[in-house]
Enzyme design. Structure first.
Site, PDB file in Angstrom:
ATOM      1  N   SER A  73       0.792  -1.240   0.000  1.00 44.44           N
ATOM      2  CA  SER A  73       0.000   0.000   0.000  1.00 44.44           C
ATOM      3  C   SER A  73       0.818   1.280   0.000  1.00 44.44           C
ATOM      4  O   SER A  73       0.253   2.361  -0.199  1.00 44.44           O
ATOM      5  CB  SER A  73      -0.944   0.026   1.198  1.00 44.44           C
ATOM      6  OG  SER A  73      -2.099  -0.676   0.876  1.00 44.44           O
ATOM      7  N   LYS A  76       0.303   3.467  -2.882  1.00 44.16           N
ATOM      8  CA  LYS A  76      -0.876   4.344  -3.017  1.00 44.16           C
ATOM      9  C   LYS A  76      -0.484   5.823  -3.010  1.00 44.16           C
ATOM     10  O   LYS A  76      -1.210   6.659  -3.551  1.00 44.16           O
ATOM     11  CB  LYS A  76      -1.900   4.029  -1.912  1.00 44.16           C
ATOM     12  CG  LYS A  76      -2.561   2.657  -2.143  1.00 44.16           C
ATOM     13  CD  LYS A  76      -3.437   2.191  -0.996  1.00 44.16           C
ATOM     14  CE  LYS A  76      -4.104   0.864  -1.375  1.00 44.16           C
ATOM     15  NZ  LYS A  76      -4.347  -0.048  -0.296  1.00 44.16           N
ATOM     16  N   TYR A 198      -3.926  -2.316 -10.135  1.00 42.12           N
ATOM     17  CA  TYR A 198      -3.802  -2.242  -8.670  1.00 42.12           C
ATOM     18  C   TYR A 198      -2.867  -3.335  -8.129  1.00 42.12           C
ATOM     19  O   TYR A 198      -1.983  -3.069  -7.308  1.00 42.12           O
ATOM     20  CB  TYR A 198      -5.198  -2.329  -8.022  1.00 42.12           C
ATOM     21  CG  TYR A 198      -5.111  -2.391  -6.520  1.00 42.12           C
ATOM     22  CD1 TYR A 198      -4.831  -1.257  -5.772  1.00 42.12           C
ATOM     23  CD2 TYR A 198      -5.270  -3.600  -5.846  1.00 42.12           C
ATOM     24  CE1 TYR A 198      -4.721  -1.315  -4.389  1.00 42.12           C
ATOM     25  CE2 TYR A 198      -5.160  -3.677  -4.470  1.00 42.12           C
ATOM     26  CZ  TYR A 198      -4.883  -2.528  -3.747  1.00 42.12           C
ATOM     27  OH  TYR A 198      -4.756  -2.597  -2.375  1.00 42.12           O
ATOM     28  N   TYR A 250      -3.624   2.962   8.143  1.00 48.42           N
ATOM     29  CA  TYR A 250      -4.849   2.189   8.364  1.00 48.42           C
ATOM     30  C   TYR A 250      -5.701   2.838   9.459  1.00 48.42           C
ATOM     31  O   TYR A 250      -5.602   4.034   9.705  1.00 48.42           O
ATOM     32  CB  TYR A 250      -4.509   0.723   8.698  1.00 48.42           C
ATOM     33  CG  TYR A 250      -3.608   0.097   7.660  1.00 48.42           C
ATOM     34  CD1 TYR A 250      -4.004   0.034   6.331  1.00 48.42           C
ATOM     35  CD2 TYR A 250      -2.359  -0.410   7.979  1.00 48.42           C
ATOM     36  CE1 TYR A 250      -3.190  -0.524   5.355  1.00 48.42           C
ATOM     37  CE2 TYR A 250      -1.535  -0.978   7.011  1.00 48.42           C
ATOM     38  CZ  TYR A 250      -1.966  -1.022   5.705  1.00 48.42           C
ATOM     39  OH  TYR A 250      -1.165  -1.561   4.750  1.00 48.42           O
ATOM     40  N   VAL A 268       1.208  -3.747   3.913  1.00 49.80           N
ATOM     41  CA  VAL A 268       1.193  -5.043   4.605  1.00 49.80           C
ATOM     42  C   VAL A 268       2.430  -5.887   4.303  1.00 49.80           C
ATOM     43  O   VAL A 268       2.591  -6.966   4.879  1.00 49.80           O
ATOM     44  CB  VAL A 268      -0.099  -5.859   4.314  1.00 49.80           C
ATOM     45  CG1 VAL A 268      -1.323  -5.150   4.860  1.00 49.80           C
ATOM     46  CG2 VAL A 268      -0.234  -6.176   2.838  1.00 49.80           C
TER      47      VAL A 268
HETATM   48  N1  GLU Z   1      -2.389  -5.511  -1.907  1.00 47.55           N
HETATM   49  C1  GLU Z   1      -2.895  -5.393  -0.587  1.00 47.55           C
HETATM   50  C2  GLU Z   1      -4.385  -5.571  -0.571  1.00 47.55           C
HETATM   51  O1  GLU Z   1      -5.038  -5.074  -1.428  1.00 47.55           O
HETATM   52  C3  GLU Z   1      -2.491  -4.064  -0.065  1.00 47.55           C
HETATM   53  C4  GLU Z   1      -2.790  -3.955   1.355  1.00 47.55           C
HETATM   54  C5  GLU Z   1      -1.940  -2.978   2.081  1.00 47.55           C
HETATM   55  O2  GLU Z   1      -0.713  -2.971   1.977  1.00 47.55           O
HETATM   56  O3  GLU Z   1      -2.558  -2.174   2.783  1.00 47.55           O
HETATM   57  O4  GLU Z   1      -4.932  -6.208   0.259  1.00 47.55           O
END
Ligand code: GLU
Length: 314
Positions: A73, A76, A198, A250, A268
């Site tokens: 993530s 992002k 994604y 998060y 994650v």
């Molecule tokens: N590829 C992970 C998912 O979509 C990213 C989650 C993350 O790193 O927050 O679940």
């Protein structure tokens, strides 16, 4: 004698990293790796790396800072940068700017809020951002990879196909989110294209030093530290930092601001990137996650870093 109105000299960052590493040693290996993505379940949990890149062009590192990991993530932030450049302020008609207070892959808020994700740093928001990038370029994936390589000054960075495929195979929740957003007409592209983009952004493989260099533009009011060329307008860099502070870790973002007080984004894969505005970027990686999905040793390391240096936006 030094007059007391002068700012304190910059601390010895190599020494700070050594102290932080010692402090978190008992935590390394605690928590759980992100086993819901099968390819990430086999990452050794006992790793810890940390790197600092400064606006003066210095780089400091400790532990496994040169070991590659899946940035997940953290990507992002890069895609938000590209989407803001593509769509400008109109982006905010399609995605909000409030913390969600919900897990990153939750569907519940989307139903109540009619397909407008709370912010660009949760999965739903990142899907809308991916859609914006796909609409603005026929070579979206290459553009993203090129952007990240430029920022990190490393042409060897890749997207790990095995991780992307592993996410695809286990990506039921992301599939649900994308279809759900589409049902509210907040997605223009084919759902498979959005998911493919994604999963590949999440599969970007970098190390702490790559990421530290790559995030310097956000510490430098949107300007590339090496070339002096603007990457993004200063006010947009400021807004991205604000979103990282309020939504980047998060549904523990409030707690993280309380403990660390720096704009940050976690993934994650166990990475966390933090920005010290006008000074440096700090990256930590340790794959053991806490129950919110943030690196357990990584969060403790950043907390210790801000205690030792006094660096905080507050
Ligand atoms: N590829 C992970 C998912 O979509 C990213 C989650 C993350 O790193 O927050 O679940």
């Amino acid at each position: 004698m030094k007059p007391d109105h002068l700012p304190p000299a910059r601390p010895d960052l190599a020494e700070i990293l050594a102290q932080v590493h010692d402090h978190v040693r008992p935590l390394i290996g605690q928590g759980k790796v992100a086993s819901y993505i099968p390819r990430l379940a086999s990452v050794p949990i006992d790793r810890f790396g940390m790197a600092i890149a400064t606006l003066d062009g210095e780089l400091f590192a400790t532990g496994d800072a040169d070991e590659l990991f899946s940035i997940q993530s953290i990507s992002k932030v890069f895609t938000l940068t590209l989407a803001l450049e593509a769509l400008g302020g109109d982006l905010w008609k399609r995605v909000g700017r409030e913390p969600s207070g919900n897990p990153f892959n939750s569907l519940v808020q989307l139903e109540r809020e009619r397909g407008i994700p709370r912010n660009p740093l949760i999965n739903a928001g990142a899907h809308v951002i991916a859609d914006v990038i796909l609409s603005s370029s026929a070579t979206a994936r290459e553009d993203l990879l090129g952007f990240v390589r430029d920022r990190a000054d490393n042409p060897a960075i890749i997207m790990d196909e095995d991780v992307a495929q592993s996410e695809r195979d286990a990506g039921f929740r992301n599939c649900a989110l994308v279809n759900f957003i589409r049902s509210f007409h907040n997605l223009d592209n084919d759902v498979e294209r959005v998911l493919d983009f994604y999963f590949h952004q999440c599969a970007l493989q970098m190390n702490c030093m790559d990421l530290a260099r790559a995030f310097l533009y956000l510490a430098n009011r949107g300007v590339c530290q090496r070339s002096g060329v603007p990457v993004i307008k200063a006010d947009r860099a400021r807004r991205i930092n604000a979103l990282m502070m309020t939504c980047g870790t998060y549904d523990a973002s409030g707690e993280f601001a309380f403990r660390v007080g720096l704009p940050a984004k976690s993934g994650v894969g166990g990475g966390i990137v933090a920005v010290v505005p006008n000074a440096m970027s700090v990256v930590v990686w340790s794959p053991g996650l806490d129950d919110k999905g943030n690196s357990l040793a990584g969060a403790a390391a950043l907390e210790r870093f801000s205690e030792l240096t006094g660096f905080s936006v507050f």
